[in-house]
Scaffold this motif. Structure first.
Motif, mmCIF file in Angstrom:
data_model
loop_
_atom_site.group_PDB
_atom_site.id
_atom_site.type_symbol
_atom_site.label_atom_id
_atom_site.label_comp_id
_atom_site.label_asym_id
_atom_site.label_seq_id
_atom_site.Cartn_x
_atom_site.Cartn_y
_atom_site.Cartn_z
ATOM 1 N N THR A 177 0.765 -1.394 0.107
ATOM 2 C CA THR A 177 -0.061 0.147 0.114
ATOM 3 C C THR A 177 0.852 1.280 0.040
ATOM 4 N N GLY A 178 2.093 1.207 0.764
ATOM 5 C CA GLY A 178 2.851 2.164 0.592
ATOM 6 C C GLY A 178 2.138 3.611 1.788
ATOM 7 N N MET A 179 1.548 2.997 2.676
ATOM 8 C CA MET A 179 0.453 3.237 3.735
ATOM 9 C C MET A 179 1.681 3.718 4.811
ATOM 10 N N ARG A 180 1.319 4.545 5.644
ATOM 11 C CA ARG A 180 1.607 5.341 6.518
ATOM 12 C C ARG A 180 0.861 5.295 7.837
ATOM 13 N N ILE A 181 2.023 4.808 9.008
ATOM 14 C CA ILE A 181 1.378 4.103 10.365
ATOM 15 C C ILE A 181 1.981 5.077 10.914
ATOM 16 N N ASP A 182 1.011 5.543 11.747
ATOM 17 C CA ASP A 182 1.633 6.430 13.451
ATOM 18 C C ASP A 182 2.279 6.017 14.560
ATOM 19 N N SER A 183 2.693 6.714 15.358
ATOM 20 C CA SER A 183 3.707 5.760 16.451
ATOM 21 C C SER A 183 3.127 4.954 17.320
ATOM 22 N N ALA A 184 1.921 5.185 17.622
ATOM 23 C CA ALA A 184 1.051 4.219 18.390
ATOM 24 C C ALA A 184 1.010 2.758 17.338
ATOM 25 N N GLU A 185 0.423 3.013 16.032
ATOM 26 C CA GLU A 185 0.791 1.452 15.607
ATOM 27 C C GLU A 185 1.764 1.033 15.064
ATOM 28 N N ALA A 186 3.312 2.269 15.681
ATOM 29 C CA ALA A 186 4.379 1.387 14.662
ATOM 30 C C ALA A 186 5.292 0.566 16.137
ATOM 31 N N GLY A 187 4.727 1.582 17.062
ATOM 32 C CA GLY A 187 4.845 0.541 18.848
ATOM 33 C C GLY A 187 4.178 -1.086 19.097
ATOM 34 N N ARG A 188 2.607 -0.888 18.438
ATOM 35 C CA ARG A 188 2.044 -1.821 18.472
ATOM 36 C C ARG A 188 2.652 -2.927 17.491
ATOM 37 N N ILE A 189 3.265 -2.866 16.655
ATOM 38 C CA ILE A 189 3.510 -3.974 15.623
ATOM 39 C C ILE A 189 5.004 -4.419 16.058
ATOM 40 N N GLY A 190 6.046 -3.804 15.780
ATOM 41 C CA GLY A 190 6.614 -3.682 16.600
ATOM 42 C C GLY A 190 7.664 -2.911 16.053
ATOM 43 N N LEU A 191 7.649 -2.171 15.217
ATOM 44 C CA LEU A 191 8.266 -1.688 14.272
ATOM 45 C C LEU A 191 9.548 -0.753 14.737
ATOM 46 N N VAL A 192 8.846 0.358 16.554
ATOM 47 C CA VAL A 192 9.972 0.796 17.448
ATOM 48 C C VAL A 192 9.628 0.112 18.734
ATOM 49 N N ASP A 193 10.158 0.644 19.449
ATOM 50 C CA ASP A 193 10.512 -0.416 20.404
ATOM 51 C C ASP A 193 9.867 0.825 22.014
#
Length: 273
Positions: A177-193
């Motif tokens: 999709t090339g979609m953007r996600i916010d920090s909350a989603e990034a944290g939830r999926i493990g992209l950020v710690d």
């Protein structure tokens, strides 16, 4: 603005990569705010030079990477260069070769690395962040890989790191999709710690960096080496390297210092040997 100390500062890539050292922590700043810190080839090469100098500085025990300004960590590759540097397959291959050494350097970096992320972290910025050991993000950050919107084939290494962090399903969703996600989603999926308020981002990052800097360097190196081997296919793991660093730790002055400091109820003074 983040209150980043600028002691012993040195610049690379015509000032678009800045390097400084404070209290055992190396700091690399992506300093191209007018383009939301978009990465040019010169910046990739400057990043490599800064990483090498911090790697070889015995006083530096951990490295933070952060974007200048308040808009972005790194918003991606500098697309204005694409007509010249990535206009077809042959040119893109040459572009990748020129930045490959820096990506490999960061991927196999011997010291802990932290990405301090505020604002946009897109495309090549995601690649840099995913190569770091730890990712701390402000609540206002946005993440994405818009390769599908630009007709770009994202490389194997970048996708390997993405899949290792978020799994194949989320990697497909982000890439297709090339979609953007916010920090909350990034944290939830493990992209950020860790996700923190923007005002606390720098202090939260430096608190972690100082904690790492105060711990035993050989023990941290052992963890880094072993985790890297765990992530490899079983037939490609270097078990001898794990054994060697384990032996070095147990025979080190730092191990003796750690035991003695514990018994004496004082803070240990580790030397990395």
């Amino acid at each position: 603005m983040l209150n980043i100390p600028k002691t012993t500062e040195k610049s690379f890539a015509d000032g678009k990569i800045l390097k400084s050292v404070a209290d055992g922590v190396g700091i690399i700043i992506f300093n191209n705010p007018e383009k939301r810190n978009a990465m040019s080839l010169d910046m990739w090469e400057g990043l490599g030079s800064a990483l090498i100098e911090l790697r070889d500085d015995p006083d530096v025990r951990v490295v933070i990477m952060v974007g200048a300004g308040d808009k972005a960590f790194v918003s991606g590759a500098d697309i204005s260069q694409f007509e010249e540097t990535r206009h077809n397959a042959e040119a893109s291959e040459e572009y990748s070769k020129r930045s490959a050494a820096q990506r490999a350097l960061l991927a196999d970096y011997p010291k802990p690395t932290i990405a301090c992320i505020r604002g946009f972290c897109l495309g090549g910025g995601m690649q840099v962040a995913m190569l770091a050991d730890i990712r701390i993000a402000a609540e206002n950050s946005q993440f994405g890989i818009p390769a599908a919107k630009l007709g770009i084939a994202y490389g194997y290494d970048g996708l390997r790191h993405l899949v290792s962090l978020v799994g194949p399903s989320w990697a497909r969703l982000l890439m297709y999709t090339g979609m953007r996600i916010d920090s909350a989603e990034a944290g939830r999926i493990g992209l950020v710690d860790r996700v923190v308020p923007e005002a606390e981002l720098w202090s939260a990052t430096t608190d972690i960096a100082r904690t790492i800097s105060g711990n035993a360097p050989l023990a941290i190196q052992a963890a880094k080496i072993t985790i890297a081997q765990v992530l490899k296919d079983p037939d490609k793991r270097n078990m001898a390297a794990i054994k060697a660093i384990g032996t070095a730790c147990m025979d080190s002055e730092d191990f003796r210092e750690g035991r003695q400091a514990f018994m004496e109820k004082r803070k240990p003074q580790f030397k990395g040997r």
